[in-house]
Structure formats: structure tokens, C-alpha cells
Design an enzyme around this catalytic site. Structure first.
Site, PDB file in Angstrom:
ATOM      1  N   HIS A 110      10.038 -23.350   8.811  1.00  0.00           N
ATOM      2  CA  HIS A 110       9.002 -24.013   9.612  1.00  0.00           C
ATOM      3  C   HIS A 110       7.600 -23.868   9.041  1.00  0.00           C
ATOM      4  O   HIS A 110       6.783 -24.770   9.184  1.00  0.00           O
ATOM      5  CB  HIS A 110       9.000 -23.460  11.043  1.00  0.00           C
ATOM      6  CG  HIS A 110      10.169 -23.920  11.852  1.00  0.00           C
ATOM      7  ND1 HIS A 110      10.271 -23.695  13.211  1.00  0.00           N
ATOM      8  CD2 HIS A 110      11.294 -24.589  11.498  1.00  0.00           C
ATOM      9  CE1 HIS A 110      11.402 -24.202  13.663  1.00  0.00           C
ATOM     10  NE2 HIS A 110      12.053 -24.747  12.639  1.00  0.00           N
ATOM     11  N   CYS A 115       3.091  -3.417   4.002  1.00  0.00           N
ATOM     12  CA  CYS A 115       2.255  -2.279   4.394  1.00  0.00           C
ATOM     13  C   CYS A 115       2.869  -1.681   5.647  1.00  0.00           C
ATOM     14  O   CYS A 115       4.021  -1.984   5.974  1.00  0.00           O
ATOM     15  CB  CYS A 115       0.787  -2.677   4.549  1.00  0.00           C
ATOM     16  SG  CYS A 115       0.406  -3.828   5.868  1.00  0.00           S
ATOM     17  N   GLY A 116       2.148  -0.825   6.331  1.00  0.00           N
ATOM     18  CA  GLY A 116       2.744  -0.139   7.476  1.00  0.00           C
ATOM     19  C   GLY A 116       3.158  -1.090   8.576  1.00  0.00           C
ATOM     20  O   GLY A 116       4.309  -1.113   9.021  1.00  0.00           O
ATOM     21  N   THR A 117       2.215  -1.902   9.037  1.00  0.00           N
ATOM     22  CA  THR A 117       2.512  -2.871  10.098  1.00  0.00           C
ATOM     23  C   THR A 117       2.713  -4.282   9.568  1.00  0.00           C
ATOM     24  O   THR A 117       3.166  -5.164  10.305  1.00  0.00           O
ATOM     25  CB  THR A 117       1.338  -2.955  11.090  1.00  0.00           C
ATOM     26  OG1 THR A 117       0.180  -3.441  10.376  1.00  0.00           O
ATOM     27  CG2 THR A 117       1.035  -1.602  11.730  1.00  0.00           C
ATOM     28  N   GLY A 118       2.281  -4.526   8.367  1.00  0.00           N
ATOM     29  CA  GLY A 118       2.277  -5.880   7.799  1.00  0.00           C
ATOM     30  C   GLY A 118       1.004  -6.644   8.102  1.00  0.00           C
ATOM     31  O   GLY A 118       0.680  -7.615   7.420  1.00  0.00           O
ATOM     32  N   HIS A 145       6.925 -30.189  10.385  1.00  0.00           N
ATOM     33  CA  HIS A 145       6.377 -28.887   9.969  1.00  0.00           C
ATOM     34  C   HIS A 145       5.357 -29.049   8.854  1.00  0.00           C
ATOM     35  O   HIS A 145       4.392 -28.277   8.781  1.00  0.00           O
ATOM     36  CB  HIS A 145       7.515 -27.948   9.565  1.00  0.00           C
ATOM     37  CG  HIS A 145       8.477 -27.703  10.678  1.00  0.00           C
ATOM     38  ND1 HIS A 145       8.124 -27.016  11.813  1.00  0.00           N
ATOM     39  CD2 HIS A 145       9.772 -28.091  10.850  1.00  0.00           C
ATOM     40  CE1 HIS A 145       9.163 -26.985  12.643  1.00  0.00           C
ATOM     41  NE2 HIS A 145      10.168 -27.625  12.082  1.00  0.00           N
ATOM     42  N   ASP A 187       0.872  -1.178   0.000  1.00  0.00           N
ATOM     43  CA  ASP A 187       0.000   0.000   0.000  1.00  0.00           C
ATOM     44  C   ASP A 187       0.910   1.229   0.000  1.00  0.00           C
ATOM     45  O   ASP A 187       2.130   1.113  -0.224  1.00  0.00           O
ATOM     46  CB  ASP A 187      -0.995  -0.045   1.172  1.00  0.00           C
ATOM     47  CG  ASP A 187      -0.335   0.102   2.535  1.00  0.00           C
ATOM     48  OD1 ASP A 187       0.912   0.205   2.607  1.00  0.00           O
ATOM     49  OD2 ASP A 187      -1.067   0.109   3.544  1.00  0.00           O
ATOM     50  N   HIS A 188       0.323   2.403   0.270  1.00  0.00           N
ATOM     51  CA  HIS A 188       1.124   3.630   0.260  1.00  0.00           C
ATOM     52  C   HIS A 188       2.242   3.611   1.301  1.00  0.00           C
ATOM     53  O   HIS A 188       3.308   4.168   1.079  1.00  0.00           O
ATOM     54  CB  HIS A 188       0.204   4.845   0.500  1.00  0.00           C
ATOM     55  CG  HIS A 188      -0.631   4.717   1.740  1.00  0.00           C
ATOM     56  ND1 HIS A 188      -1.696   3.841   1.824  1.00  0.00           N
ATOM     57  CD2 HIS A 188      -0.549   5.322   2.958  1.00  0.00           C
ATOM     58  CE1 HIS A 188      -2.234   3.929   3.028  1.00  0.00           C
ATOM     59  NE2 HIS A 188      -1.551   4.812   3.736  1.00  0.00           N
ATOM     60  N   GLY A 235      -2.332  -5.823   7.941  1.00  0.00           N
ATOM     61  CA  GLY A 235      -3.426  -5.769   6.972  1.00  0.00           C
ATOM     62  C   GLY A 235      -3.164  -6.684   5.790  1.00  0.00           C
ATOM     63  O   GLY A 235      -4.057  -7.425   5.336  1.00  0.00           O
ATOM     64  N   MET A 236      -1.935  -6.643   5.280  1.00  0.00           N
ATOM     65  CA  MET A 236      -1.565  -7.531   4.171  1.00  0.00           C
ATOM     66  C   MET A 236      -1.685  -8.991   4.593  1.00  0.00           C
ATOM     67  O   MET A 236      -2.261  -9.819   3.873  1.00  0.00           O
ATOM     68  CB  MET A 236      -0.131  -7.245   3.708  1.00  0.00           C
ATOM     69  CG  MET A 236       0.031  -5.980   2.909  1.00  0.00           C
ATOM     70  SD  MET A 236      -0.761  -6.124   1.283  1.00  0.00           S
ATOM     71  CE  MET A 236      -0.267  -4.550   0.559  1.00  0.00           C
TER      72      MET A 236
HETATM   73  C1  RB5 Z   1      -1.916   2.533   6.484  1.00  0.00           C
HETATM   74  O1  RB5 Z   1      -2.001   3.718   7.186  1.00  0.00           O
HETATM   75  C2  RB5 Z   1      -1.815   1.355   7.431  1.00  0.00           C
HETATM   76  O2  RB5 Z   1      -3.011   1.192   8.134  1.00  0.00           O
HETATM   77  C3  RB5 Z   1      -1.484   0.105   6.678  1.00  0.00           C
HETATM   78  O3  RB5 Z   1      -0.305   0.292   5.953  1.00  0.00           O
HETATM   79  C4  RB5 Z   1      -1.237  -1.137   7.493  1.00  0.00           C
HETATM   80  O4  RB5 Z   1      -0.400  -0.899   8.569  1.00  0.00           O
HETATM   81  C5  RB5 Z   1      -2.440  -1.896   7.895  1.00  0.00           C
HETATM   82  O5  RB5 Z   1      -2.367  -2.992   8.433  1.00  0.00           O
END
Ligand code: RB5
Length: 143
Positions: A98, A65-68, A133, A8-9, A70-71
Site C-alpha cells: 500500500h 533502532c529501539g522503537t523504530g 495507492h 543505532d546501538h 527515531g529512524m
Molecule cells: C536509544 O536509546 C533509543 O532512543 C533509540 O534507539 C530509538 O528508540 C529512538 O527512536
């Protein structure tokens, strides 16, 4: 090997640099977007990447993504996907050895770009261990 990649962005800067890195190493890379720094929804890019792994048009994937989270949450809704979050090289190693992750997910807002490259290198260089595994990952799908 053909690698699909999406972000994402929040992950576009690392994604853009990783595409150059992977092409330089001789990998074929398919970019599933996003292609702008404008705010967007990670799921719009995770689903096409997941479908392309499931239908065999790419071999594996990288998602950022920002935290990983959401992906990873989106990708893991696909039955053919094991998406694993990594933020250091030990976890990048274990998520392949694993868990046989076919998508490496990374949190761009919490690791350096250099760490992201190191995680990709480690994940690609590591083989799945199989054995116990395999039994464990066979129990992941909801029947
Ligand atoms: C975007 O602001 C953020 O929410 C996204 O990149 C991600 O961290 C979501 O899980």
C-alpha cells in the site's frame, strides 16, 4: 538488488545478524553503521542511508533502532524516502503493498530477531499494488 542497512546501538545486534542473513540470500548489502554497541545517535546513520537511496547507489533500505521511531522520523525528512515502521509480517506486507516503503524500519526493543527476519522476508517479497495507492503516496510530499 543492493540493500542499504543501518541501526543505532539498540539495533546493532539485529542489524549484524540481518546482514549475514541477506548476504546468505544473495543480496548485495551496504552497511551504513553503527558498527559498535556504544550509545550513538540514530540520525547519524539514517541520513547517509537515505541519501544513498535518493542518489541511486542503493535500491532500498532497512533501518533499526529501539522503537523504530527515531529512524523513521529522520528518514522521512528526505523527499525521496518513504520509511515505514513494521512490527509484524502483516504490516511489513502492507507497508510495501500500500505505501511502497523504500525503507523498512523495525523496533529492535519490541520484536524478536525471528520476527525481524520474517518482516524483512515479507517486505522484500511483496510488490507495490499501485492504482489508488499510487495516487495516495503521490499526495505525501509537501509542495
Ligand atoms: C536509544 O536509546 C533509543 O532512543 C533509540 O534507539 C530509538 O528508540 C529512538 O527512536
Amino acid at each position: 538488488m543492493k540493500i542499504g542497512i543501518c541501526s543505532d546501538h539498540a539495533g546493532i545486534e539485529y542489524k549484524t545478524k540481518l546482514i549475514s542473513y541477506l548476504l546468505g540470500k544473495g543480496y548485495e548489502v551496504v552497511n551504513f553503521g553503527t558498527d559498535s554497541a556504544d550509545s550513538c545517535d540514530y540520525s547519524d546513520f539514517a541520513h547517509p542511508l537515505a541519501s544513498s537511496i535518493e542518489d541511486g547507489s542503493v535500491d532500498c533500505g532497512i533501518a533499526i533502532c529501539g522503537t523504530g521511531n527515531g529512524m523513521a522520523m529522520t528518514l522521512n525528512h528526505h523527499s525521496g524516502i518513504r520509511a515505514g515502521l513494521a512490527w509484524n509480517t502483516a504490516i511489513a506486507h502492507l507497508v510495501k503493498e500500500h505505501n511502497n516503503a523504500n525503507v523498512l524500519v523495525m523496533p529492535a526493543r519490541f520484536i524478536s530477531y525471528q520476527m525481524a527476519v520474517s518482516c524483512v522476508r515479507e517486505w522484500l517479497a511483496t510488490d507495490f499494488a499501485g492504482g489508488r495507492h499510487q495516487r495516495r503516496i503521490d499526495k505525501i510530499p509537501v509542495k
